[in-house]
Design an enzyme around this catalytic site. Structure first.
Site, short mmCIF file in Angstrom:
data_model
loop_
_atom_site.label_atom_id
_atom_site.label_comp_id
_atom_site.label_asym_id
_atom_site.label_seq_id
_atom_site.Cartn_x
_atom_site.Cartn_y
_atom_site.Cartn_z
N GLU A 1 -4.55 -7.13 -4.07
CA GLU A 1 -4.80 -7.33 -2.49
C GLU A 1 -6.15 -7.83 -2.40
OE1 GLU A 1 -3.87 -4.34 0.37
OE2 GLU A 1 -4.35 -5.53 1.98
N LYS B 1 7.02 12.43 -2.77
CA LYS B 1 7.48 11.15 -2.61
C LYS B 1 8.17 10.63 -1.35
CE LYS B 1 6.99 10.87 -7.62
NZ LYS B 1 7.67 10.47 -8.98
N ASP C 1 1.01 8.79 -10.57
CA ASP C 1 2.28 8.41 -10.17
C ASP C 1 2.06 7.42 -8.89
OD1 ASP C 1 4.77 7.95 -9.41
OD2 ASP C 1 5.41 10.03 -10.22
N HIS D 1 -10.20 -12.03 7.02
CA HIS D 1 -8.95 -12.24 6.31
C HIS D 1 -8.88 -13.75 5.71
CE1 HIS D 1 -4.75 -13.05 5.80
NE2 HIS D 1 -4.48 -13.77 6.77
#
Ligand code: ADP
Length: 880
Positions: free
Chosen positions: A546, A677, A753, A852
């Site tokens: 990103e 999770k 993870d 952006h």
């Protein structure tokens, strides 16, 4: 017995490389400085008749032709050896054997000059003899064994093993060759005698260097450059390959031939003893004690100094023989430069063409077409006898493969094979029965099969596809074969081209991090920092695709450099929440009460703690739902994130409870009350993993200069967005701007993870005006559930380990288990704070959209005037 001796000798050479090298060099130096002045003067040249002159001219012509032939042969042989090495072995082997050749020729030259006293013009003949007799295959074999080791100890062991296998035969060969060639020195023909001496010295020098300098040097090179570990693919081929190389050598050791050699040695010894004895007698009778060598030395010795100029001219002068040699050399260079590269180019072009064709063409037809259209390619590849599994890894012909890392197409793999047996181009697969026999042979196994044959066994369900790495005893080869299978089955051949798989340490992945491996994913890693946290500076690695994220976090770090960030760990406990069921609510509530009693908890803890050195049960949270109980075990897990560890402890502890309540049914070790999770309030409220709080007071000046806003606006935006906005959205733990961005990027970089970003990103960002007049900014981030570790899981992988190392938290903290994981959690929280500060400032200043456009879009799509206005700081935009 002799093997053991050679093994011990090899061990000595590799364990004391410096000593052996220095001893060899000293011997060479001694040899070069031996004073030959004691030798008798040369005989005066006698007056020769005209008949002598004619005879000499004839002799010269014959000599010239013989020598030209020998030189041409030596050049061709040298070229063949070089070309074979270049094609079959990798650059390390080429370098190491090159070193061996150069050093051996140096020693040989010294020996020839000093022992035979030959002049410069003779030396060129000697060098050709040397090239002809040098035993490169043995040197290559030893280098291969050494490169197959995964550590320095193994390097030594492998070299010693190699020496023990080749030592006896090499010694016998050296003796036999010396004795056979030595017969030439008794011929009485001066020229032949001289050439025989060259050859004898060549054999002996080769032998001595191979037995001393070479193994020592090999061991040193591998130790200093660490070639045997990660930088080359050899190291990953494992013990199967070593066994294979040794077996190949063993096969060459034919006992009948050896016995014949021993008999020959005895016979030749007798010839030598007899001849030399009688020669000496003859010399003694005539009152002459000089040998042929000494004659030669004497003949050349005194003239050398005065005729140095003449010698050089002799060396330079072009005779017919030199012209032949020059033409030959030129032809070989032209062949190598122009034609061989062209062949490689053809192969590369063919590979890409095949990629295109693969999808439309049935397998057999395709293969037929390759062999029909490009017969050259099949012929170009050497036969199995010349090549083994590791040969093809770094060859030039695999350049395409290296670039795009694909050999997932059966057809292409026929050209760019990766297995030892695949080198038999054009050969068809052996039958299923034959392959099965090899596969089931404990000495051979699937490692000895061609890729095609392994694929056949997978297709016939003889080898499970998920066990390919284990079956072929070579993880990278296993992955390559799986790609080929997947490529043809799922018709994803083209897709796999850009998924790399080579040069990766799959040993760490297998059985731990991933199954059915088909490659690895390169993700860009940036860094934000320095981040001043608790008076220490950190450079935080972030793996992300990103745009703007790292830049934005970095700006936050810059803004925090003056004030620094302070962190506190306020909770530490990984959780597992099994679900158990009882026959009735009465029984369930009884068990609940039992567990909540301190003495009974002590029993549960004792059982739990016995499961690991690091797992320590701190508390349990029990909730009832009808006749179900949900028990949330909370435990410290040292430096491990702890899911495996805690599951084990929970199971043991529950088994203990079951002894008291035999009617208790353990429905699932994870009853979603953990909660792992998945978004859940329990983690936000109770905490999970590390609970961390960070704070900083950013001076007003920094807020205006670096963050380009003011405190009042920032606090206002924070309240509106992160408090009211998140409340309106019914958020749980989402009272922040983009904590998940930073958490995930750091998690990926450090081998966490990534799925645990769900709870780990729980964060509340608070801002207040600070100071007497409220001109400074107080900011804090509260993150109650960072599930993180520095041992286990993906942290064991090399690249991820490197990122942990950057932060000084790699692996287990020996003195204080758990400290590394806690430090990493502090870093994550502080980096989140930096990210929050930067993004919130951008929002407050109204820079978001412009930023952006600047960072996430190509400038080419922006109108010029607009992009020129973009002088605003970076921020991340995908978080609104
Ligand atoms: P997780 O439990 O996070 O899934 P593992 O199952 O791999 O990770 O457990 C970590 C392993 O590392 C355990 O076998 C444990 O004994 C070992 N270990 C070594 N040092 C430490 C440490 N300082 N903290 C935690 N575990 C450690």
């Amino acid at each position: 017995m002799s093997s053991r001796l050679f093994r011990m000798h090899g061990n000595f050479c590799t364990s004391h490389p410096w000593e052996v090298i220095v001893a060899t060099l000293t011997m060479t130096a001694c040899m070069m400085t031996v004073d030959y002045q004691y030798q008798t003067p040369p005989p005066k040249p006698t007056v020769r008749s005209c008949g002598d002159c004619i005879e000499e001219a004839e002799y010269h012509a014959a000599d010239m032709i013989t020598m030209t032939l020998i030189r041409s042969l030596a050049i061709l042989f040298g070229y063949y050896q070089f070309n074979r090495l270049r094609k079959l072995d990798n650059k390390y082997i080429l370098g190491i054997t090159g070193l061996f050749t150069v050093f051996s020729s140096f020693i040989f030259t010294s020996a020839a000059i000093n022992l035979l006293g030959i002049d410069v013009s003779d030396l060129k003949d000697a060098i050709f003899f040397f090239l002809l007799l040098i035993d490169l295959p043995k040197a290559v074999m030893l280098a291969r064994l050494a490169l197959n080791a995964s550590n320095q100890e193994e390097v030594k062991t492998n070299i010693s093993r190699g020496m023990s296998v080749v030592g006896p035969s090499l010694t016998l060969d050296a003796i036999v060759e010396t004795l056979v060639i030595g017969v030439g020195t008794l011929s009485g023909v001066h020229r032949l005698e001289r050439l025989s001496y060259f050859a004898c010295i060549s054999v002996l020098v080769n032998y001595v260097i191979f037995m001393t300098f070479y193994p020592a040097c090999l061991s040193l090179i591998l130790e200093y450059f660490q070639l045997s570990r990660s930088t080359n693919s050899y190291a990953r081929r494992g013990s199967a390959l070593i066994a294979k190389i040794l077996k190949e050598e063993d096969h060459r050791f034919n006992p009948v031939v050896q016995r014949v050699k021993v008999i020959m040695t005895a016979g030749l010894m007798m010839v030598h003893v007899h001849s030399r004895w009688s020669l000496r007698d003859y010399e003694n009778q005539n009152g002459v004690t000089r040998t042929v060598i000494e004659d030669h030395i004497a003949l050349n010795g005194t003239e050398e100094a005065s005729a140095a100029h003449g010698q050089i001219m002799k060396w330079i002068a072009l005779g017919a023989d030199q012209i032949v040699i020059l033409i030959l050399l030129l032809a070989l260079v032209i062949k190598f430069v122009f034609f061989e590269n062209k062949q490689e180019l053809t192969e590369q072009l063919l590979s890409s063409e095949m990629v295109e064709r693969r999808t439309e063409m049935p397998k057999k037809e395709s293969r037929r077409r390759i062999h029909r259209s490009f017969p050259l390619i099949s012929n170009n590849f050497p036969s199995t006898g010349q090549i083994s599994s590791e040969d093809d890894d770094d060859t030039d012909s695999n350049m395409v493969d290296k670039e795009i890392q694909t050999d997932c197409f059966p057809e292409i793999s026929d050209v760019e094979s990766s297995s030892p047996e695949d080198d038999r181009m054009g050969e068809t697969c052996r039958s299923l029965e034959e392959c099965l026999k090899i596969y089931n042979d404990s000495d051979l196994g699937a490692a000895a099969l061609r890729d095609e044959e392994v694929i056949m066994l997978v297709e016939k369900k003889q080898i499970p596809a998920y066990q390919l790495e284990k079956a072929v005893e070579d993880a990278e080869r296993g992955v390559g074969i799986r790609r080929r299978i997947l490529g043809s089955q799922a018709k994803v051949t083209k897709a796999l081209i850009n998924l790399p798989y080579k040069n990766y340490n799959y040993e760490q992945v297998m059985g731990a991090c991933c199954e059915n491996v088909i490659g690895y994913l390169p993700i860009p890693v940036g860094y934000a920092g320095p981040l001043l946290l608790d008076s220490k500076e950190f450079y935080v690695p972030m793996a992300t695709t990103e745009g703007c994220l790292v830049a934005s976090t970095n700006r936050g770090c810059r803004a925090l450099m003056k004030c620094g960030v302070t962190s506190c760990i306020v909770g530490d406990g990984m959780t597992r929440g099994p679900v158990v069921r009882f026959p009735s609510i009465k029984k369930a509530s009884e068990a609940m009460k039992w567990m909540q009693t301190p003495d009974n908890f002590a029993v549960m803890k004792k059982n739990f703690d016995s499961s690991s050195r690091f797992a320590r049960l701190d508390k349990i949270l029990v909730k009832i739902a009808g006749r179900y109980l949900f028990v949330r075990f909370v435990a410290r897990t040292g430096d491990a994130m702890g899911m495996n560890m805690i599951s084990k402890g929970t199971e043991i502890s529950l088994k203990g409870v079951q002894e008291i309540f035999p009617e208790m049914e353990i429905l699932s070790l994870s009853g979603n009350f953990c909660t792992d999770k998945k978004p859940a309030a329990v983690n936000w409220i109770e905490g999970r993993g590390k609970s961390v709080v960070c704070e900083a007071v950013v001076p007003a000046k920094i807020v205006s200069t670096i963050l380009k806003t003011d405190v009042h606006t920032l606090v206002d935006v924070n309240n509106s967005k992160n408090m009211i906005g998140s409340a309106m959205a019914g958020s749980i733990g989402g009272f922040n701007a983009h904590a998940a961005n930073i958490v995930t990027a750091v998690f990926i970089a450090t081998g966490q993870d990534p799925a645990q970003n769900v709870s780990s990103s729980n964060c509340m960002t608070l801002m207040e005006p600070w100071g007497h007049h409220g001109e400074d900014l107080y900011i804090s981030c509260t993150m109650p559930s960072i599930e993180i570790g520095t041992v286990g899981g993906g942290t064991v992988l090399k690249a991820q380990g490197a990122c942990l190392d950057m932060l000084g938290v790699k692996g287990a903290n020996i003195e204080n288990p758990g400290e590394n994981a806690s430090q990493l959690a502090r870093i994550v929280c502080a980096t989140v704070l930096a990210g929050e500060l930067s993004l919130m400032s951008a929002l407050a200043a109204g820079h978001l959209v412009k930023s952006h456009l600047r960072h996430n879009r190509s400038r080419t799509v922006l109108p010029n005037e607009f992009s020129q206005q973009l002088i605003i700081p970076p921020c991340n935009d995908n978080n609104v």
